[in-house]
Design an enzyme around this catalytic site. Structure first.
Site, PDB file in Angstrom:
ATOM      1  CB  SER A 223      -2.917   7.956   3.457  1.00 12.69           C
ATOM      2  OG  SER A 223      -1.925   8.720   4.644  1.00 12.69           O
TER       3      SER A 223
ATOM      4  CG  LEU B  53      -4.267  -0.136   3.536  1.00 11.38           C
ATOM      5  CD1 LEU B  53      -3.420  -0.474   4.525  1.00 11.38           C
ATOM      6  CD2 LEU B  53      -5.314  -0.432   2.571  1.00 11.38           C
TER       7      LEU B  53
ATOM      8  N   GLY C 167      -5.303   3.054   8.097  1.00 12.00           N
ATOM      9  CA  GLY C 167      -5.909   1.839   8.377  1.00 12.00           C
ATOM     10  C   GLY C 167      -7.583   1.452   8.251  1.00 12.00           C
TER      11      GLY C 167
ATOM     12  CE1 TYR D 268       6.282  11.759   7.665  1.00 11.08           C
ATOM     13  CE2 TYR D 268       7.685  10.021   6.701  1.00 11.08           C
ATOM     14  CZ  TYR D 268       6.696  11.340   6.674  1.00 11.08           C
ATOM     15  OH  TYR D 268       5.755  11.164   5.543  1.00 11.08           O
TER      16      TYR D 268
END
Ligand SMILES: NC(=O)c1ccc[n+]([C@@H]2O[C@H](COP(=O)([O-])OP(=O)(O)OC[C@H]3O[C@@H](n4cnc5c(N)ncnc54)[C@H](OP(=O)(O)O)[C@@H]3O)[C@@H](O)[C@H]2O)c1
Length: 346
Positions: free
Chosen positions: A234, A236, A239, A53
């Site tokens: 993840s 969502l 999103g 990341y």
């Protein structure tokens, strides 16, 4: 906040885990500090990061997220308050060539180099949970639902486990976990640990959301029987399950507007399933993102839901999903939508 035991470790982690992969890309260090401060005051004691990341992975931002977390831990002097999870990147020629030439092997040389660099960036001498980010083998993860045999060669699982065991012994790692794994992979690690008397994996960090319940097919039973619960990432669907991309919307600054190639959760099938879930949330007066997270939080095979947020408003909504309990009727309606739209985003 609620807490669950991480595997059979005796260590309790918050059911909401703070995902960090936007720190150093979509979020500045100052925003990341604000998020981490707030999460901790809300009882979130579990943070997830990775050497890979910030996301999207690029040479210039490689390790930046860990650096930000390290600076926060150093400034706040609260390393003992956090159960810190990180990951070693796997092989990925063409997309992670900046990490060990894209040729990571889960062997001693690679694991030691990766872990020591993570510890240095994180300004700590141990991580609580060290995870293999994705299999070294060629198998089905990051999208494909089914397995197609391909010629491959990979570090024997016993060897990988032996290296990780030595690092546990050295006090640099407390527990080990897998990510993006298949039932075969998880079972092999568990079998090898039992056979050789080495540490067992305590968690599996895989995608899981209303748009991708593939974990339930083979891995949920393993999680339950073997005490290695799911860390759902993840939750969502990038999103999408908030409903903000419905009706061709492209909200400014949002992940799929910025990085349209990230199409895992935005196929027409995923969007039509999302429309149904969002409608259902509205019928019950629920925030769609909170309904989606509450569903994940409530699964029996789940240890922790790894949330992500780019604003304080999102963070507050997502953490307080822990207070949302879905009625049996709502769960039945979710099941009916799932039957009509099964796993549009494996
Ligand atoms: N092991 C792995 O391979 C892997 C893969 C992915 C993630 N992870 C881990 O899981 C964490 C979470 O993953 P994720 O970020 O993909 O989770 P996600 O919950 O699917 O997506 C989070 C994103 O959705 C948007 N969002 C969040 N809450 C919202 C809300 N209430 N309303 C509207 N939009 C909202 C934000 O992006 P925008 O503001 O940009 O829209 C946020 O960054 C990561 O930080 C990482 O630690 C692991």
């Amino acid at each position: 906040m609620e807490y669950r035991e991480l595997g059979n470790t005796g260590t309790d982690v918050s059911v909401i885990c703070l995902g960090t992969m936007t720190y150093g890309e979509q979020n500045t260090a100052a925003e990341a500090f604000e998020q981490m401060d707030y999460a901790l005051t809300e009882g979130v004691n579990f943070f997830d990061t990775a050497e890979l990341y910030a996301i999207p992975p690029r040479e210039e931002t490689y390790g930046r997220t860990e650096e930000i977390i390290g600076n926060w831990l150093h400034t706040r002097k609260n390393r003992d308050k956090i159960i810190l999870a990180s990951k070693i990147a796997g092989p990925g020629e063409g997309w992670v060539d900046h990490i060990r030439d894209g040729k990571t092997r889960y062997n001693r040389a690679h694991i030691e180099v990766a872990l020591n660099a993570s510890l240095q960036r994180l300004k700590t001498d141990y991580v609580d949970l060290y995870q293999l980010h994705w299999p070294e083998r060629k198998t089905n993860y990051f999208g494909p639902l089914g397995y197609s045999p391909k010629a491959d060669s990979f570090t024997p699982i016993e060897e990988t486990l032996g290296v990780l065991a030595d690092l546990v012994q050295a006090g640099k790692i407390r527990y080990i976990g897998l990510s993006n794994e298949t039932p075969w992979g998880v079972t092999q690690f568990l079998k090898a640990a039992d056979k050789l008397g080495l540490p067992r994996i305590v968690s599996v960090q895989n995608p899981y959301s209303l748009l991708n319940r593939s974990y339930e097919v083979g891995l949920a039973e393993i999680s339950w029987r073997e005490q290695c619960g799911l860390l759902a990432y993840s939750p969502l669907g990038f999103g999408v399950l908030s409903g903000k991309y419905l009706h061709d919307a492209s909200p400014a600054g949002a992940r799929l507007t910025l990085y349209p190639d990230y199409s895992r959760y935005s196929s027409p099938q995923a969007l039509s399933a999302t429309e149904k879930y969002v409608e259902l949330a509205h019928v019950h007066g629920l925030n769609p993102a909170q309904m989606a997270l509450a569903y994940v939080n409530s699964r029996h095979f789940l240890t922790s839901t790894i949330i992500g947020a780019t604003s304080m408003e999102q963070l507050k909504i997502n953490i307080s999903s822990i207070e949302v309990h879905l009625a049996d009727e709502t769960l039945d309606e979710i099941e009916a939508i799932h039957t009509q739209h099964p796993n549009p985003s494996p």
